[in-house]
Write a protein that holds these residues in place. Sequence first.
Motif, short mmCIF file in Angstrom:
data_model
loop_
_atom_site.label_atom_id
_atom_site.label_comp_id
_atom_site.label_asym_id
_atom_site.label_seq_id
_atom_site.Cartn_x
_atom_site.Cartn_y
_atom_site.Cartn_z
N ARG A 1 0.84 -1.20 0.00
CA ARG A 1 0.00 0.00 0.00
C ARG A 1 0.87 1.25 0.00
NH1 ARG A 1 -5.30 0.55 -1.40
NH2 ARG A 1 -6.33 2.23 -0.26
N GLU A 2 1.90 1.22 0.79
CA GLU A 2 2.84 2.34 0.86
C GLU A 2 3.51 2.56 -0.49
OE1 GLU A 2 7.42 2.93 2.43
OE2 GLU A 2 6.21 1.30 3.21
N VAL A 3 3.88 1.48 -1.15
CA VAL A 3 4.54 1.58 -2.46
C VAL A 3 3.62 2.23 -3.48
CG1 VAL A 3 5.58 0.28 -4.35
CG2 VAL A 3 5.98 -0.43 -1.99
N ALA A 4 2.39 1.72 -3.59
CA ALA A 4 1.45 2.24 -4.58
C ALA A 4 1.14 3.72 -4.31
CB ALA A 4 0.17 1.42 -4.57
N ALA A 5 0.98 4.08 -3.04
CA ALA A 5 0.69 5.47 -2.69
C ALA A 5 1.84 6.39 -3.06
CB ALA A 5 0.38 5.58 -1.20
N TRP A 6 3.07 5.92 -2.88
CA TRP A 6 4.24 6.73 -3.23
C TRP A 6 4.26 7.01 -4.74
CZ3 TRP A 6 8.47 6.48 -6.41
CH2 TRP A 6 9.52 7.35 -6.15
N PHE A 7 4.03 6.01 -5.56
CA PHE A 7 4.03 6.20 -7.01
C PHE A 7 2.92 7.14 -7.45
CE2 PHE A 7 6.76 2.46 -7.10
CZ PHE A 7 7.61 2.76 -8.15
N ALA A 8 1.78 7.05 -6.79
CA ALA A 8 0.67 7.94 -7.14
C ALA A 8 1.00 9.39 -6.80
CB ALA A 8 -0.60 7.50 -6.42
N LYS A 9 1.56 9.59 -5.62
CA LYS A 9 1.83 10.96 -5.16
C LYS A 9 3.01 11.59 -5.87
CE LYS A 9 2.76 13.62 -0.95
NZ LYS A 9 2.94 13.54 0.53
N ARG A 10 4.07 10.83 -6.07
CA ARG A 10 5.30 11.40 -6.60
C ARG A 10 5.36 11.41 -8.12
NH1 ARG A 10 9.33 11.34 -2.50
NH2 ARG A 10 10.81 12.05 -4.09
N HIS A 11 4.69 10.44 -8.77
CA HIS A 11 4.84 10.34 -10.22
C HIS A 11 3.50 10.18 -10.96
CE1 HIS A 11 9.23 10.19 -10.27
NE2 HIS A 11 9.13 9.54 -9.13
#
Length: 409
Positions: free
Chosen positions: A346-356
Amino acid sequence: MTHASILSIRSHFPALQPNAIRPPYIFFDGPGGTQMSRQALDAMVAYITGGMANLHGTFPTSVGTDALLDEGRQAVADLLNCEPQEVAFGQNMTSLAFAIARGLAGFINPGDEVLVTELDHRANVDPWVTLAKDRGAVVRFIPVSPETYTLELDDLGTLVNERTKLVAVGMSSNVTGTVTPVERIIARAKEVGALTVVDAVHAVPHLPIDFRTLGADVLLCSAYKFFGPHLGVAVVSAELFEKLAVYKLAPAPTDIPHKLETGTQNHEGIAGLIGALEFVQALGEGSTRKERLRAGLEAIDAYEQELAQELERFLLSVPQVRLYRAPAGTRKTPTLAFTIEGRNSREVAAWFAKRHHMCIADGHFYASTLADKLEVGPQGGWVRIGLAPYNTAEEIEQFKAALQEFLAE
């Protein structure tokens, strides 16, 4: 496909066009639902603005709606090589599966066996498990290999036996992308007189499918997985369909396929399905819609495989990543699931959504039996990238750079 043809494909998707309100998204969530093609959207708007109506009236918009459903069935028949009267529409694949399961109650008796798989989405497990429980039947599972992420079929002759009355199997995994040799399973089921149900939800957007050649009794798919609106589609062989005892209103039609279509259907959604298939057939050549649809899907598959192979090579090269992918030689759709050591998905997917601004999914994706067997729950399930023909090599390169950035933090 050439760079110019990919740009042309992308031009057919409004969600991919520049937007002053939000940043441009990179859509890597095809298995959860593709973006809608312009042809599908236009067809829905045309039906709605042209005058909506219910069926079986004498006035023009009602007559037109009758014709729309007939055309929708014929379009699906051309896509899957079945007969139009074998095509029924519904809310979604899951709802149709439960309705069909209720209708099959008379085919299952105490002590019979129902066979499902450890690889499948639960939408092709729980309707049949529920049916078995209601009828006092025994549920058995075709196991999945935790090493190859393919079904273990060496004991198929024992798993499918004289007590087996129904076999439900997915054509392609919505997690690992594994394409299962369903033809072999269907052939064995036929030897013992068992019914077969194929979940083709994840396969239809990527692979040409021939219902008649497969020989399955039921095939299920969803239009929103192949560039259309949220709409379920069931193909039921006429021989079985005629015998299916469905729950219905007393005055409702008793003929096929209408007896399975309880209540008023999503007419604008059916218009959108026709439009989505117009997009697919525009990618292929041929003298008939059936030929163009097949050629279009073959072109989609060839292009998506190129992107998936590059993404697979990269993920395999990253030490912190575990890729859940069948080995070379196994046919796969462009769906790749992975976990990152020490990181919650969940943390990984959220990071990609927010940053890229990358739309990447996470979780068990309702393949919960597989998730339990592979013990990915403590990590939040998998991270999943699923490709569509509007994805590009440039987007793959952006993901590769973004993942390296994530791992460096």
